[in-house]
Structure formats: C-alpha cells, structure tokens
Design a protein around this motif. Structure first.
Motif, short mmCIF file in Angstrom:
data_model
loop_
_atom_site.label_atom_id
_atom_site.label_comp_id
_atom_site.label_asym_id
_atom_site.label_seq_id
_atom_site.Cartn_x
_atom_site.Cartn_y
_atom_site.Cartn_z
N LEU A 204 0.83 -1.20 0.00
CA LEU A 204 0.00 0.00 0.00
C LEU A 204 0.86 1.26 0.00
O LEU A 204 0.55 2.25 -0.67
N LEU A 205 1.97 1.22 0.75
CA LEU A 205 2.90 2.36 0.76
C LEU A 205 3.51 2.57 -0.62
O LEU A 205 3.66 3.71 -1.08
N LEU A 206 3.89 1.47 -1.29
CA LEU A 206 4.46 1.59 -2.63
C LEU A 206 3.45 2.18 -3.61
O LEU A 206 3.84 2.81 -4.60
N LEU A 207 2.17 1.97 -3.35
CA LEU A 207 1.13 2.54 -4.21
C LEU A 207 0.82 3.99 -3.85
O LEU A 207 0.61 4.83 -4.73
N CYS A 208 0.81 4.29 -2.54
CA CYS A 208 0.39 5.62 -2.08
C CYS A 208 1.50 6.66 -2.17
O CYS A 208 1.23 7.83 -2.48
N PHE A 357 9.89 11.50 7.77
CA PHE A 357 8.65 12.24 7.98
C PHE A 357 8.01 12.65 6.64
O PHE A 357 6.78 12.61 6.49
N TYR A 358 8.84 13.03 5.69
CA TYR A 358 8.31 13.44 4.39
C TYR A 358 7.63 12.27 3.68
O TYR A 358 6.56 12.42 3.08
N LEU A 359 8.25 11.09 3.77
CA LEU A 359 7.65 9.91 3.14
C LEU A 359 6.35 9.52 3.82
O LEU A 359 5.39 9.10 3.16
N MET A 360 6.30 9.64 5.15
CA MET A 360 5.07 9.28 5.85
C MET A 360 3.95 10.24 5.51
O MET A 360 2.81 9.83 5.23
N VAL A 361 4.24 11.54 5.50
CA VAL A 361 3.22 12.52 5.14
C VAL A 361 2.77 12.31 3.69
O VAL A 361 1.57 12.37 3.38
N SER A 362 3.72 12.03 2.81
CA SER A 362 3.38 11.80 1.40
C SER A 362 2.52 10.55 1.25
O SER A 362 1.57 10.54 0.44
#
Length: 421
Positions: A204-208, A357-362
C-alpha cells in the motif's frame, strides 16, 4: 562483598526498569493526549445524543485514540532511534542522558510491536463490532448485552480465521507436522500474520507514496498563499462580492415551489462563492514575506526532498537487483551509541529523519488521494466513529510498514534497523 555487589546490581537493574517504564509511560501519555485532540477535532458531535450510545461511542473513541497513539509511536520510533544514537555519540559521558540507552530503545520497539498487534487484532475489531452491536434478541438491552454480542462476534471471527489458516495449511502441506504446528499459534502464526499485514502495508505504501509525492505540491499550494503576480486582488474581491450579493438577492426574493431544486443549487453556489471570497481575502491580508518568500521556499524544499527520495530509491533498487549482499539480513550491529548509523554522520542522520517524515506525510496524502480510499477522508466535526476506526486502522498499517520500506528502499545502505532490531 559478593552479596553486597549482587544486591547493588539488582537495585540498579530495578531502578533502570522503573526509569524506563516511567519514560515509556510519559511518552505514550503525550502521544495519547495529542491523538485525542486530533480525533475529537474530526469526530461528529451529533454522535453523542443518547446515554447508551454515548457510552459506546466514548469507549470506541478511547480505543481509537489508543490505536492512533500507537501508530504515532511506531512512526516516531525510527527517528527517535536515529537521533538517540547520534546524541550518545556526541555526549558519551554526559550524566543527564544516560537514561537514553539501548535497553530503552529496544523496549520501545518491543512495546510498539506488542501494542500494534493488540490494536490490529483485538482493540479495533472490538471497537467496530461494539459500535455496530445492538444486543441479542430476547436479552435485556444495555451495555452488557452489546459487550456479549461483541465478544461472540470476535470469537466467531477468530474461529473463521483459524479455520481458513487450517485449510490453507492442509492444502499447501498435507502432513502431520503442519497440522501440529497449527497449535503453535502464539509463537508462529500471529507473528507471521502481522508480517503479512506489514507486507500488505508495504504494498500500500508503494502505491500511495508516488501519488502522495506528486500531490504534495498541490496540497501545499492550497495551504500556502501564492504570490500575486500580475493579479489585482481588489478587483477579484469586488467581482466576487457583486456575485455574492446577486445570489443572495435572488434567494431572498424567493421563487415558486416548482423550482425548489434551483434554490438549493443557488444556495450551494453561494457557499462556494463565499469560500472563494474567504480565500481571496486571506491572500490580500497576507504579508509580502508570506506571499513572495514562504511559498517559493516551501516549493523548492519539496522539490529537493522529492528529488533526493527518488534518487535514493532508484540507487537502492539497483543495488538490490545487482548485489545480492545488499538485501537486509536483520543482523545486529555494534549497538546504539557505538557507531554512527549514517555514512555522513549527524548531517546524514538529520537527512534520514526529514525524509522519513516526508515519506510518511506523502504516503498519507497519497492514501487519501486514491479513488478507492477517497471516502475515508475525515472532515472536521463531521466524521462518524466507524470512519474514524477505519482511518486509525489504515494509519496503523501504514505506520507499521514504514520502517520496513525505509530500510529496504530508501536507507538500505546505511539505515538504522540493522543496529536497532
């Protein structure tokens, strides 16, 4: 003498355990309070009308807040581990930071894993079924009847999942050993079930995340005030004001009952005009520094972070494809406070934290930007408890997969989890 030394060691171990427990409790209390304010900001106020429903909603609210706090802790653990290691390297003999040790970090990781499993498999299903329950027919209505129905539903759900696993195990490996290993539920199947959910979270992360990286510019453009280049805000506000007055006059005059639908359309159009007028007035009131400096600086910073993230992912994917030894092995490193976890020292560690943090927010922005999950987007003071539970579960899955994705794709060459796992 040996007895006194042994007693001293026990006392030190006891004080260390008490100190670590106190620190963990304080950190979680802060996260819980912040999570409570976040959820109550979006929770629908009209859900608390009847006494029984109010109690059910309150219990579900507490469970959802606990889950959101655990998710926040799982996200913050990796940056906390990185910065703790660098602080211990810079001040190895400082008395006031001796509490920041490897035992505390490992304890926090273990608690995060334990509470994530608890929330994912127990608390959130209980909150959902408890919210939807009404009590069995024939029993006296009340909280006890709803709790009984919820527990029965949880037991049936657990038996259903256990049966599916049993059948799948029999189909894949039909022997006595596989059947007997099914009884080893706590030590084998639950950890692997959580690993499968983490795998789904990684997918899901790879998609989002790519969607979120592209949407971050649009989102920040909506939050910040854009520069007024070749624009006359006074003229635009004047035109919008005239349009607002015209719509208000047409609504006040009133039309016949046969065109009631047109009145509803005009009221919706009036709300849109008012929202646009508010945005224009905000742009007009903004200072020149906010318009001409903050917006370009934030956009340039987003561009740099996106470029670095994509570059790191591309380099690490090439390393994984070419070099077989580049795969994460899960081995232990020298331990926290003994060596820098980044090739570039403190600067590299700070870059890791910013990018995490940037990856999590993205990823969160990308999650709510997907068409399938668009209805999950919470609205201020207008989000049902069922939707809040779904949001908490989604964020928990994403947060549990973030360290794995960060280690494998982003910071695979010099990440922290080999040293901290």
């Amino acid at each position: 003498m040996e007895g006194e030394d042994e007693v001293s060691v026990r006392e030190q171990h006891f004080h260390s355990q008490v100190r670590e427990s106190t620190i963990c409790f304080l950190l979680f209390a802060v996260l819980y309070i912040v999570s409570y304010f976040i959820i109550t900001r979006y929770k629908r106020k009209s859900d608390e009308q009847e006494d029984e429903d109010a109690i059910v909603n309150r219990i579900s609210l507490f469970l959802s807040t606990f889950t959101l706090a655990v998710s926040a802790g799982a996200v913050l653990l990796l940056p906390f581990s990185i910065i703790s290691n660098e602080i211990l390297l810079c001040f190895p003999q400082n008395y006031y930071i001796q509490w920041l040790n490897g035992s505390l970090i490992h304890g926090l990781w273990n608690l995060a894993s334990l509470f994530s499993n608890l929330c994912l498999f127990v608390l959130m299903p209980f909150a959902f079924f408890f919210l939807e329950s009404e009590g069995f027919a024939g029993l006296k209505k009340g909280i006890r009847a709803r709790i009984l129905e919820t527990l029965v539903m949880l037991i049936l759900l657990a038996l259903l999942i256990l049966g599916i696993v049993w059948v799948a195990s029999a189909l894949i490996d039909n022997d006595a050993a596989s059947m007997e290993s099914l009884y080893d539920l706590w030590e084998f199947y639950l950890p692997y079930l959580y690993s499968c959910i983490s795998l789904m979270g990684c997918l899901l992360l790879l998609l989002c995340t790519p969607v979120g990286l592209s949407r971050m510019f649009t989102v920040m453009g909506q939050l910040l005030v854009k520069p007024t280049i070749l624009e006359d805000l006074d003229e635009q506000i004047y035109i919008i004001t005239l349009e607002e007055e015209a719509l208000q006059r047409r609504i006040n005059v009133g039309l016949s009952s046969t065109v009631e639908y047109n009145i509803m359309e005009m009221e919706q159009e009036l709300e849109n005009v008012k929202a646009l007028k508010t945005k224009l007035e905000r742009r007009k009131k903004a200072s020149a520094w906010e318009r001409n400096l903050v917006y370009p600086a934030v956009m340039i910073l987003l561009l740099i972070e996106t470029f670095i993230s994509v570059l790191l992912v591309a380099c690490n994917i090439l390393c994984l494809l070419v070099d077989e030894t580049a795969m994460p092995k899960g081995t232990r490193g020298p331990g926290i406070g003994n060596a820098s976890l980044s090739t570039f020292g403190f600067v590299g560690a700070a870059l890791e934290i910013i990018l995490i943090f940037y990856l999590m927010v993205s990823s969160v922005v990308g999650f709510y930007s997907l068409r399938f999950f668009g209805n999950f987007t919470p609205k201020k003071d207008d989000t049902t408890m069922t939707k809040i539970i779904g949001n908490c579960v989604s964020i928990l899955v994403l947060s549990s997969a973030l360290p794995v994705m960060s280690r494998t794709l982003v910071f695979q060459g010099y990440c922290t989890t080999d040293h901290l796992a």
